[in-house]
Motif scaffolding. Structure first.
Motif, PDB file in Angstrom:
ATOM      1  N   THR A 413       0.831  -1.210   0.000  1.00  0.00           N
ATOM      2  CA  THR A 413       0.000   0.000   0.000  1.00  0.00           C
ATOM      3  C   THR A 413       0.863   1.256   0.000  1.00  0.00           C
ATOM      4  N   ASP A 415       0.099   5.851   0.110  1.00  0.00           N
ATOM      5  CA  ASP A 415      -0.851   6.957   0.138  1.00  0.00           C
ATOM      6  C   ASP A 415      -0.536   7.897  -1.011  1.00  0.00           C
ATOM      7  N   GLU A 492      -5.490   5.768   0.045  1.00  0.00           N
ATOM      8  CA  GLU A 492      -4.595   4.621   0.171  1.00  0.00           C
ATOM      9  C   GLU A 492      -4.839   3.695  -1.000  1.00  0.00           C
ATOM     10  N   SER A 516      -7.944   1.448  -1.650  1.00  0.00           N
ATOM     11  CA  SER A 516      -8.177   0.700  -0.426  1.00  0.00           C
ATOM     12  C   SER A 516      -9.060   1.486   0.537  1.00  0.00           C
ATOM     13  N   ARG A 517      -8.791   2.791   0.664  1.00  0.00           N
ATOM     14  CA  ARG A 517      -9.637   3.650   1.499  1.00  0.00           C
ATOM     15  C   ARG A 517      -9.327   5.111   1.226  1.00  0.00           C
ATOM     16  N   ARG A 519      -8.344   8.472   2.628  1.00  0.00           N
ATOM     17  CA  ARG A 519      -7.641   8.924   3.820  1.00  0.00           C
ATOM     18  C   ARG A 519      -8.019  10.362   4.156  1.00  0.00           C
ATOM     19  N   LYS A 522      -5.664  12.363   6.439  1.00  0.00           N
ATOM     20  CA  LYS A 522      -4.325  12.778   6.024  1.00  0.00           C
ATOM     21  C   LYS A 522      -4.372  14.046   5.187  1.00  0.00           C
ATOM     22  N   ALA A 527       1.074  12.605   1.904  1.00  0.00           N
ATOM     23  CA  ALA A 527       1.115  11.537   0.906  1.00  0.00           C
ATOM     24  C   ALA A 527       2.537  11.030   0.722  1.00  0.00           C
ATOM     25  N   ASP A 528       2.668   9.823   0.207  1.00  0.00           N
ATOM     26  CA  ASP A 528       3.983   9.207   0.033  1.00  0.00           C
ATOM     27  C   ASP A 528       4.752   9.851  -1.119  1.00  0.00           C
TER      28      ASP A 528
END
Length: 558
Positions: A413, A415, A492, A516-517, A519, A522, A527-528
């Protein structure tokens, strides 16, 4: 075709499986065999190749609508689906066909012969048909012409409808639909015949595993709920293409679970079938294998849809068939034998030490805890988890719970930030449901969002409606049907694999990305980054020119 168009509309307007089964059963019970054969062909996901390109069809539809090109393009952008745009604008909305031709007559006498027509002949024929058809028929015709006709039903739904309409066992229907067949009246009569005799041709209907979970709270039973571990075979869940390898006296072939003939694409496997110690039908996994280890899925993708195989491709992506079941031996159906007996016979039929024909090893463990510890090494082994099969299990048809289970590892996973959106298709054509995501690249004030994936699923209807309203109010740019939006929402994303790819701006491709969801907890800055993805790539990925996205039909699981 009018009756088939009514069936299509009825299927499109319901999400009830029972209603879909009832509608299909009614149609097939009343349709002549020639029409019913083509209906089963389309309902089961098959379709003819493209006959006319979208560029020509849109131009002819714009001319037929008598709208200026800019207004037609605006309508197409709003509708989101080219065939639906044609259906709405290229002819009268409620017209009845001037000629009440059957579905078979439309396909065989009109649509398919267009392939040999000149562009001017195609234009005259198609625009003439549009003018005489209602909206639903026009939509179906246009989809057939472009090879993009799909109906929102599963093959299982079609099987259940046929079984209901003709009082047949579902397993019999599934078996008769497996492999290749032509939509003829003779085929439909064999499909629905009460006579269950006849020599088996092509593959068998596949047995599918049900999912296990780590805890009962996931809605899936944990492995410990299955009883004593000694009652089960444990194998690795291979990350490839589910397939059946067939060797009969006059038949040699390789078939995917999606009923695609892979024989020509993997000639080294069908050649290896000649080295089996006897005739048989083997169930297993097709993947690329070298030096005793599976290669990543991306290596297999370099072989997909390639019939012209160069020496370099065969050298860089050597294929192997990992066998884990024996369905037929010397013409005798083995599926009613217990799993351990079929396993013993499988071991006896496979040649020893063959690099193209391998057996799926049994994982020897004394407890569920020990197996769980081994499962944690799955990603390093380039497998998807563990398969569990009851030693006394028969080989059944479809996803029947109880004897075959898959215990997959959790997905990777990240973000990511939603950056672009565009309308979906079918009932979602009026909603922004196809999303593009990015992650951060660079440092501090100089960093930017780099696109890394698209995802089309994972939100419920309420979330889609809420997000659609926000996206329309926060659009910052338009590129045809695609909207660039203000970066704000973090999601995510879950995915099964990661690979290096020069087809993507970020240099990375994700396999099976999905939401997946949402967020909402956040902020945009949380974020990544590309650095996170590169860490995942270093640990789990590979270098490949292939995209990590999959094609439907081929990559179905056990």
């Amino acid at each position: 075709m009018h009756a088939f168009a009514q069936l299509f509309a009825e299927l499109d307007q319901t999400t009830s499986s029972k209603s879909k089964i009832d509608a299909i059963a009614r149609y097939l019970s009343n349709a002549p065999p020639s029409d019913a054969a083509w209906a089963v062909y389309f309902l089961s996901g098959q379709r003819p190749k493209r006959l006319v390109g979208w560029r020509e069809l849109n131009r002819w539809a714009q001319e037929a609508s008598q709208l200026p090109a800019w207004l037609y393009d605006e309508c197409a952008s709003l509708v989101g689906d080219s065939a639906e745009t044609v259906a709405i604008l290229a002819g009268p909305m409620h017209a009845q066909p001037a000629e009440q031709l059957s579905l078979a007559e439309w396909v065989e006498a009109r649509v398919l012969p267009l392939r040999d027509g000149s562009p001017s002949e195609q234009r005259a024929a198609i625009t003439g048909w549009w003018a005489k058809l209602g909206e639903d028929e026009r939509f179906i015709l246009t989809k057939l012409l472009t090879g993009g006709f799909r109906i929102g039903v599963s093959k299982t739904t079609v099987i259940r409808a046929l079984a209901k309409a003709f009082a047949l066992d579902r397993a019999v229907i599934a078996q008769r639909l497996a492999g290749s067949w032509r939509p003829t009246p003779e085929f439909f009569e064999r499909l629905t015949s009460l006579d269950d005799t006849g020599e088996q041709r092509g593959p068998y209907a596949f047995y599918l595993a049900s999912p296990l979970g780590d805890t009962p709270h996931e809605g899936k039973p944990p492995p410990a709920a299955l009883g004593e571990i000694g009652d089960w075979f444990a194998e690795w869940k291979w990350d490839g293409i589910r397939a059946q390898l067939i060797r009969r006296d006059d038949e040699l072939g390789l078939w995917s679970r999606g009923d695609e003939d892979l024989t020509e694409r993997f000639p080294e496997i069908t050649t290896a079938a000649g080295r089996l110690r006897s005739n048989g039908v083997l169930d297993g996994e097709l993947l690329c294998f070298r030096d005793g280890s599976p290669l990543p899925f991306s290596a297999l993708q370099t072989r997909i849809n390639r019939k012209a195989l160069t020496p370099r491709i065969l050298r860089d992506a050597p294929a192997a068939f990992i066998a884990y079941d024996l369905l037929e031996a010397d013409g005798e159906d083995m599926r009613q034998l217990p799993q351990d007996a079929r396993r013993t016979m499988l071991e006896s039929i496979l040649p020893e030490g063959d690099p193209q024909l391998r057996i799926s090893d049994i994982i020897e463990t004394e407890s569920w805890e020990a197996l769980a510890n081994l499962r944690r090494t799955s990603r390093e082994r380039r497998v998807e988890g563990v398969m569990l099969k009851r030693r006394t299990a028969r080989y059944l048809t479809g996803r029947v719970k109880g004897d075959w289970w898959k215990w997959k590892i959790e997905p990777l996973t990240i973000d990511a930030v939603l950056t672009f959106a565009q309308p979906g298709r079918g009932r979602r054509a009026g909603l922004l449901t196809d999303y593009t995501f990015g992650v951060w690249q660079g440092e501090s004030e100089d960093r930017e969002l780099v696109t890394i994936a698209k995802a089309y699923s994972g939100l419920d209807q309420e979330e889609i409606a809420t997000l659609d309203k926000w996206l329309r109010a926060n659009t910052t740019g338009r590129f045809g049907p695609v909207r660039q939006v203000t970066p704000h929402h973090v999601f995510e994303l879950a995915f099964e694999g990661i690979n290096q790819s020069d087809r993507h701006r970020g240099g990375i491709a994700l396999r099976f990305p999905r939401i997946s969801r949402w967020r909402t907890d956040k902020a945009l800055e949380d974020a990544d980054s590309m650095a996170t993805l590169r860490e995942l790539l270093d640990r789990y990925g590979t270098t490949s020119r292939a995209s990590a996205e999959s094609q439907p039909g081929l990559f179905d699981e056990q």
